[in-house]
Design an enzyme around this catalytic site. Structure first.
Site, PDB file in Angstrom:
ATOM      1  N   GLY A  48       8.775 -13.735 -78.802  1.00 45.23           N
ATOM      2  CA  GLY A  48       9.490 -15.004 -78.781  1.00 45.23           C
ATOM      3  C   GLY A  48       9.098 -15.696 -77.484  1.00 45.23           C
ATOM      4  O   GLY A  48       7.915 -15.745 -77.151  1.00 45.23           O
ATOM      5  N   GLU A  49      10.080 -16.139 -76.758  1.00 43.37           N
ATOM      6  CA  GLU A  49       9.783 -16.760 -75.463  1.00 43.37           C
ATOM      7  C   GLU A  49      10.707 -16.096 -74.445  1.00 43.37           C
ATOM      8  O   GLU A  49      11.931 -16.189 -74.554  1.00 43.37           O
ATOM      9  CB  GLU A  49       9.998 -18.268 -75.570  1.00 43.37           C
ATOM     10  CG  GLU A  49       9.079 -19.079 -74.680  1.00 43.37           C
ATOM     11  CD  GLU A  49       9.519 -19.049 -73.225  1.00 43.37           C
ATOM     12  OE1 GLU A  49       8.671 -18.839 -72.327  1.00 43.37           O
ATOM     13  OE2 GLU A  49      10.724 -19.196 -72.994  1.00 43.37           O
ATOM     14  N   CYS A  79       5.443  -8.091 -76.882  1.00 41.18           N
ATOM     15  CA  CYS A  79       5.081  -9.428 -76.387  1.00 41.18           C
ATOM     16  C   CYS A  79       6.124  -9.971 -75.400  1.00 41.18           C
ATOM     17  O   CYS A  79       6.184  -9.497 -74.276  1.00 41.18           O
ATOM     18  CB  CYS A  79       4.839 -10.356 -77.570  1.00 41.18           C
ATOM     19  SG  CYS A  79       3.783 -11.728 -77.126  1.00 41.18           S
ATOM     20  N   HIS A 170       1.715  -8.019 -81.631  1.00 44.71           N
ATOM     21  CA  HIS A 170       2.818  -8.068 -82.603  1.00 44.71           C
ATOM     22  C   HIS A 170       2.609  -7.081 -83.749  1.00 44.71           C
ATOM     23  O   HIS A 170       2.118  -7.480 -84.809  1.00 44.71           O
ATOM     24  CB  HIS A 170       2.931  -9.488 -83.176  1.00 44.71           C
ATOM     25  CG  HIS A 170       3.487 -10.485 -82.224  1.00 44.71           C
ATOM     26  ND1 HIS A 170       4.803 -10.883 -82.250  1.00 44.71           N
ATOM     27  CD2 HIS A 170       2.907 -11.139 -81.193  1.00 44.71           C
ATOM     28  CE1 HIS A 170       5.020 -11.759 -81.287  1.00 44.71           C
ATOM     29  NE2 HIS A 170       3.882 -11.938 -80.634  1.00 44.71           N
ATOM     30  N   GLU A 172       4.622  -5.960 -85.773  1.00 45.29           N
ATOM     31  CA  GLU A 172       5.519  -6.229 -86.905  1.00 45.29           C
ATOM     32  C   GLU A 172       4.901  -7.228 -87.889  1.00 45.29           C
ATOM     33  O   GLU A 172       5.423  -7.429 -88.984  1.00 45.29           O
ATOM     34  CB  GLU A 172       6.880  -6.746 -86.394  1.00 45.29           C
ATOM     35  CG  GLU A 172       6.930  -8.203 -85.937  1.00 45.29           C
ATOM     36  CD  GLU A 172       6.300  -8.456 -84.563  1.00 45.29           C
ATOM     37  OE1 GLU A 172       5.662  -7.542 -84.000  1.00 45.29           O
ATOM     38  OE2 GLU A 172       6.432  -9.596 -84.065  1.00 45.29           O
TER      39      GLU A 172
HETATM   40  N1  LIG Z   1       4.484 -14.151 -78.744  1.00 47.12           N
HETATM   41  C1  LIG Z   1       5.177 -13.987 -77.644  1.00 47.12           C
HETATM   42  O1  LIG Z   1       6.171 -13.268 -77.604  1.00 47.12           O
HETATM   43  C2  LIG Z   1       4.730 -14.812 -76.484  1.00 47.12           C
HETATM   44  C3  LIG Z   1       5.431 -14.522 -75.183  1.00 47.12           C
HETATM   45  C4  LIG Z   1       5.561 -15.799 -74.370  1.00 47.12           C
HETATM   46  N2  LIG Z   1       4.268 -16.307 -74.002  1.00 47.12           N
HETATM   47  C5  LIG Z   1       6.417 -15.551 -73.144  1.00 47.12           C
HETATM   48  O2  LIG Z   1       5.986 -15.741 -72.060  1.00 47.12           O
HETATM   49  O3  LIG Z   1       7.563 -15.205 -73.280  1.00 47.12           O
END
Ligand SMILES: NC(=O)CC[C@H](N)C(=O)O
Length: 191
Positions: A48-49, A79, A170, A172
């Site tokens: 996610g972010e 990630c 990822h 998943e």
């Molecule tokens: N696909 C992802 O989870 C990207 C991570 C995202 N770039 C971050 O800094 O949180």
């Protein structure tokens, strides 16, 4: 023995992780509130972010609750989840959860290559794992207690330290559950 594994469900690829965990023989639970952590054996922090996820974790009280949970329970961060688990993040003052002795760089593969796939060899898991990288971080260095599980293009992209597992890609999103099975195994061992 069936283990019960939560997926942090504030943002990101939640249902895909839940499906992969179920296919791997675990009972999967979406976690949005602190009380949902109570009877879990392990937890997945999805992509996610990371800064958004941190904000939502603070707002729900899950940040402190997950820190306590991590003292004894297994966690798998993918990630953005990897960034949340790292002790050092390039350009940022201080970590988020700071669970893993690793130094990470966000969006590390450059703007031009927003996302890509690469075949990976992952220690204990597979010689031919399809890694899906989306604005992915990589691990610049690891501490002495960290086992490196996979590298891509000279960069560390998966590792394990005790009951913590993480990867920059990822797993998943591919339908290949071998990495999730490895985590389920780790959760059982840790229970
Ligand atoms: N696909 C992802 O989870 C990207 C991570 C995202 N770039 C971050 O800094 O949180």
């Amino acid at each position: 023995m069936t283990v019960k594994i939560g997926v942090l469900a504030l943002q990101g690829a939640v249902s895909e992780h839940m499906d992969a965990l179920t296919d791997s023989g675990a009972q999967a639970v979406a976690v949005k509130h602190i009380d949902e952590l109570n009877d879990l054996d392990g937890l997945v922090l999805p992509g996610g972010e990371s800064t958004t996820m941190r904000r939502l974790m603070d707002r729900t009280g899950l940040f402190e609750a997950i820190k306590s949970f991590a003292a004894s329970k297994a966690i798998f961060g993918t990630c953005a989840g990897l960034i949340l688990m790292a002790q050092k993040i390039e350009g940022r003052q201080g970590p988020h959860l700071g669970l893993l002795d690793i130094d990470v760089k966000r969006n590390a593969f450059g703007r031009q290559v927003d996302s890509f796939e690469a075949q990976l060899k992952i220690e204990h898991v597979a010689d031919d794992f399809d890694g899906v990288f989306i604005r992915a971080p990589y691990i610049k260095s690891v501490g002495p207690d960290v086992e490196i599980l996979s590298t891509y293009d000279g960069h560390i992209v998966a590792c394990r330290q005790e009951h913590f597992l993480t990867c920059a890609f990822h797993p998943e999103l591919t339908g290949d559950t071998r990495f999730h099975r490895y985590f389920v195994h780790l959760v059982m061992e840790n229970k």
